[in-house]
Scaffold this active site. Structure first.
Site, PDB file in Angstrom:
ATOM      1  N   LYS A 107       0.869  -1.179   0.000  1.00  0.00           N
ATOM      2  CA  LYS A 107       0.000   0.000   0.000  1.00  0.00           C
ATOM      3  C   LYS A 107       0.895   1.213   0.000  1.00  0.00           C
ATOM      4  CE  LYS A 107      -4.517   0.473   0.140  1.00  0.00           C
ATOM      5  NZ  LYS A 107      -5.491  -0.537  -0.312  1.00  0.00           N
TER       6      LYS A 107
HETATM    7  P1  NAD Z   1     -13.091   7.143  -2.965  1.00  0.00           P
HETATM    8  O1  NAD Z   1     -12.079   8.173  -2.663  1.00  0.00           O
HETATM    9  O2  NAD Z   1     -13.558   6.933  -4.370  1.00  0.00           O
HETATM   10  O3  NAD Z   1     -14.400   7.408  -2.069  1.00  0.00           O
HETATM   11  C1  NAD Z   1     -14.370   7.544  -0.685  1.00  0.00           C
HETATM   12  C2  NAD Z   1     -15.756   7.990  -0.242  1.00  0.00           C
HETATM   13  O4  NAD Z   1     -15.813   8.022   1.180  1.00  0.00           O
HETATM   14  C3  NAD Z   1     -16.101   9.401  -0.717  1.00  0.00           C
HETATM   15  O5  NAD Z   1     -17.472   9.420  -1.097  1.00  0.00           O
HETATM   16  C4  NAD Z   1     -15.907  10.233   0.534  1.00  0.00           C
HETATM   17  O6  NAD Z   1     -16.684  11.419   0.527  1.00  0.00           O
HETATM   18  C5  NAD Z   1     -16.370   9.257   1.581  1.00  0.00           C
HETATM   19  N1  NAD Z   1     -15.971   9.570   2.936  1.00  0.00           N
HETATM   20  C6  NAD Z   1     -14.753   9.945   3.385  1.00  0.00           C
HETATM   21  N2  NAD Z   1     -14.800  10.139   4.719  1.00  0.00           N
HETATM   22  C7  NAD Z   1     -16.072   9.851   5.091  1.00  0.00           C
HETATM   23  C8  NAD Z   1     -16.741   9.855   6.318  1.00  0.00           C
HETATM   24  N3  NAD Z   1     -16.119  10.176   7.452  1.00  0.00           N
HETATM   25  N4  NAD Z   1     -18.059   9.500   6.337  1.00  0.00           N
HETATM   26  C9  NAD Z   1     -18.705   9.173   5.214  1.00  0.00           C
HETATM   27  N5  NAD Z   1     -18.105   9.146   4.029  1.00  0.00           N
HETATM   28  C10 NAD Z   1     -16.814   9.488   3.963  1.00  0.00           C
HETATM   29  O7  NAD Z   1     -12.518   5.768  -2.343  1.00  0.00           O
HETATM   30  P2  NAD Z   1     -12.906   4.282  -2.722  1.00  0.00           P
HETATM   31  O8  NAD Z   1     -11.959   3.811  -3.746  1.00  0.00           O
HETATM   32  O9  NAD Z   1     -14.377   4.183  -2.954  1.00  0.00           O
HETATM   33  O10 NAD Z   1     -12.513   3.519  -1.369  1.00  0.00           O
HETATM   34  C11 NAD Z   1     -13.404   3.412  -0.264  1.00  0.00           C
HETATM   35  C12 NAD Z   1     -12.925   2.298   0.651  1.00  0.00           C
HETATM   36  O11 NAD Z   1     -12.856   1.075  -0.095  1.00  0.00           O
HETATM   37  C13 NAD Z   1     -11.528   2.497   1.237  1.00  0.00           C
HETATM   38  O12 NAD Z   1     -11.498   1.901   2.515  1.00  0.00           O
HETATM   39  C14 NAD Z   1     -10.644   1.702   0.293  1.00  0.00           C
HETATM   40  O13 NAD Z   1      -9.441   1.293   0.912  1.00  0.00           O
HETATM   41  C15 NAD Z   1     -11.551   0.526   0.009  1.00  0.00           C
HETATM   42  N6  NAD Z   1     -11.236  -0.209  -1.218  1.00  0.00           N
HETATM   43  C16 NAD Z   1     -11.245   0.399  -2.435  1.00  0.00           C
HETATM   44  C17 NAD Z   1     -10.990  -0.347  -3.581  1.00  0.00           C
HETATM   45  C18 NAD Z   1     -11.068   0.247  -4.951  1.00  0.00           C
HETATM   46  O14 NAD Z   1     -10.994  -0.528  -5.932  1.00  0.00           O
HETATM   47  N7  NAD Z   1     -11.234   1.549  -5.107  1.00  0.00           N
HETATM   48  C19 NAD Z   1     -10.685  -1.714  -3.478  1.00  0.00           C
HETATM   49  C20 NAD Z   1     -10.695  -2.310  -2.213  1.00  0.00           C
HETATM   50  C21 NAD Z   1     -10.974  -1.538  -1.100  1.00  0.00           C
END
Ligand code: NAD
Length: 419
Positions: A107
């Site tokens: 990461k």
């Molecule tokens: P992103 O940046 O696209 O979206 C994050 C979202 O969370 C945004 O809508 C943001 O406004 C919201 N957010 C942030 N703080 C918040 C809070 N306190 N309360 C409510 N909403 C809040 O990120 P993503 O890629 O969707 O990732 C989200 C989660 O999924 C993370 O934990 C990431 O590690 C995990 N993840 C992502 C992927 C991927 O393919 N993108 C894969 C596996 C895991």
């Protein structure tokens, strides 16, 4: 105390201890499995638009290289520090091993609020970060991907920067790229689709009809918005969603396609409605069938765990549940069916793996082929976790992590300790 010490790494370490006890791993074999192989910290200077120079701290942690290259996302967020990145790398290892990918976990990230940068500044920072990482990454050493605060465009800049330094186009250095720059069809949607697919599997297990089910989704970025949309398309009534700007609640069900259009044109949920507002602190404990935290770590603490009123907890985010909350959820396992994060959001890395394979072979698949293979891998992992949890009467998280840890441990034992 280690360089990684901090609340998020402590959480990964505590979770690992539970698994090490369950698997009876000898004390002296534990650090070799848990502690990251390498960590890199870099300073990334850029010119701001106002002519000043700003320096941002960047990180990359490679957890283990026993099964192949490391693989993992890149996070741009103010919370990013060495401990958070290390914990995410450890979880990535157990996740890749659980679903059978030939990767260790990694990461990386930059401590920055990307919304405070102009597009030019964001490009400069992304390129500088990749440039600083060139000595430490490679298609057969460490392959990056998007995570919170990063997207396809940033992956394209990473790939372009790496390629310019190598003197040839090396698309396989990152995954989650735009399809026009060597990405795969289905990667953008892979994590959210995977979440919804596994919710479907869990609902079948619980004999819960999705057509009359309700869902709450925290976080409306890549993962949350696609998971909400897929659930909506399966007939689930999505009654609440939130992002960092606020929460929306509509007991009759929200118009998710409209919300997705709003969020993609406006950048967030803000401004969608004045009437549907909800206190974000109440989001996680509203009665619903499916709760999907899809934002940040550690949002479900012991108090929230005791008050959850969902039937399925689909951990779309990484590490949304604290170890204290886990102990409560373990006792409530008959009421709340947990799809643990390393299984629930693994569709993303599975399709990233497909992207890497396609880039290496220069042979691209149709989207339905990508989805078919993704669901096949997820189904196999879901069945393994369920079988293990039933056989040993353990919590779903314990079963999932144990399968991952066992695979890494097995590979380390077979390879031996060098020299
Ligand atoms: P992103 O940046 O696209 O979206 C994050 C979202 O969370 C945004 O809508 C943001 O406004 C919201 N957010 C942030 N703080 C918040 C809070 N306190 N309360 C409510 N909403 C809040 O990120 P993503 O890629 O969707 O990732 C989200 C989660 O999924 C993370 O934990 C990431 O590690 C995990 N993840 C992502 C992927 C991927 O393919 N993108 C894969 C596996 C895991």
């Amino acid at each position: 105390m280690t360089a990684y010490s901090g609340p998020v790494f402590e959480m990964a370490a505590q979770q690992f201890e539970v698994i090490a006890e369950y698997l009876c791993i000898p004390e002296d074999a534990r650090a070799r499995l848990l502690m990251p192989k390498r960590a890199v910290m870099v300073s990334c200077p850029i010119h701001r638009d106002d002519g000043t120079t700003a320096v941002f701290e960047g990180y990359r942690v490679q957890h283990h290289l026993t099964l192949g290259p490391t693989k993992g996302g890149t996070r741009f967020a103010p919370s990013v520090d060495l401990g958070e990145v290390a914990a995410l790398a450890v979880w990535m290892s157990w996740k890749c091993a659980l679903v059978g990918l030939p990767y260790g976990g990694a990461k990386g990230g930059i401590s920055v609020d990307p919304s405070s940068l102009s597009k030019r500044e964001l490009e400069a920072l992304s390129r500088r970060y990749m440039q600083e990482m060139i000595p430490f990454v490679g298609p057969h050493t460490d392959v990056m991907a998007p995570d919170m605060g990063t997207n396809e465009q940033i992956m394209a800049w990473f790939m372009d920067t790496y390629s310019m330094y190598q003197g040839q186009t090396i698309t396989e250095i990152v995954t989650g790229k735009p399809v026009s720059a060597g990405g795969t069809l289905g990667r953008r949607e892979a994590t959210g689709r995977g979440v919804a697919h596994l919710v479907h599997r869990a609902a079948d297990e619980l004999k819960l009809r999705l057509g009359s089910a309700t869902a709450v989704v925290q976080g409306f970025g890549n993962v949350g918005s696609i998971a909400a949309l897929e659930l909506y398309n399966m007939g689930v009534k999505v009654i609440a969603v939130s992002d960092h700007t606020g929460a929306l609640h509509q007991p009759a069900g929200l118009d998710i396609p409209k919300l997705v259009r709003h969020a993609s044109s406006q950048g967030s949920l803000a401004g969608y409605s004045n009437e549907l507002g909800l206190d974000p602190l109440e989001m996680l404990t509203i009665p619903c069938d499916i709760l999907a935290p899809a934002a940040v770590e550690r949002v479900i603490d012991a108090t929230i765990a005791a008050n959850l009123r969902c039937r399925i907890l689909a951990e779309a985010a990484n590490g949304p549940t604290t170890p204290e909350a886990d102990r409560i959820l373990e006792q409530r396992a008959a009421e709340v069916f947990l799809i643990p994060d390393i299984l629930c959001n693994s569709g993303g890395v599975v399709v990233s793996y497909f992207e890497w394979v396609q880039d290496l072979q220069r042979l691209f698949w149709e989207e339905d082929e990508v989805m078919r293979r993704e669901y096949q891998v997820l189904d196999r992992a879901f069945e393994r976790v369920l079988a293990r949890s039933k056989r040993d009467k353990v919590f779903n998280r314990t079963a999932a992590m144990a399968i991952g840890v066992e695979r890494v441990r097995g590979a380390k034992e077979t390879r031996g300790l060098f020299p």
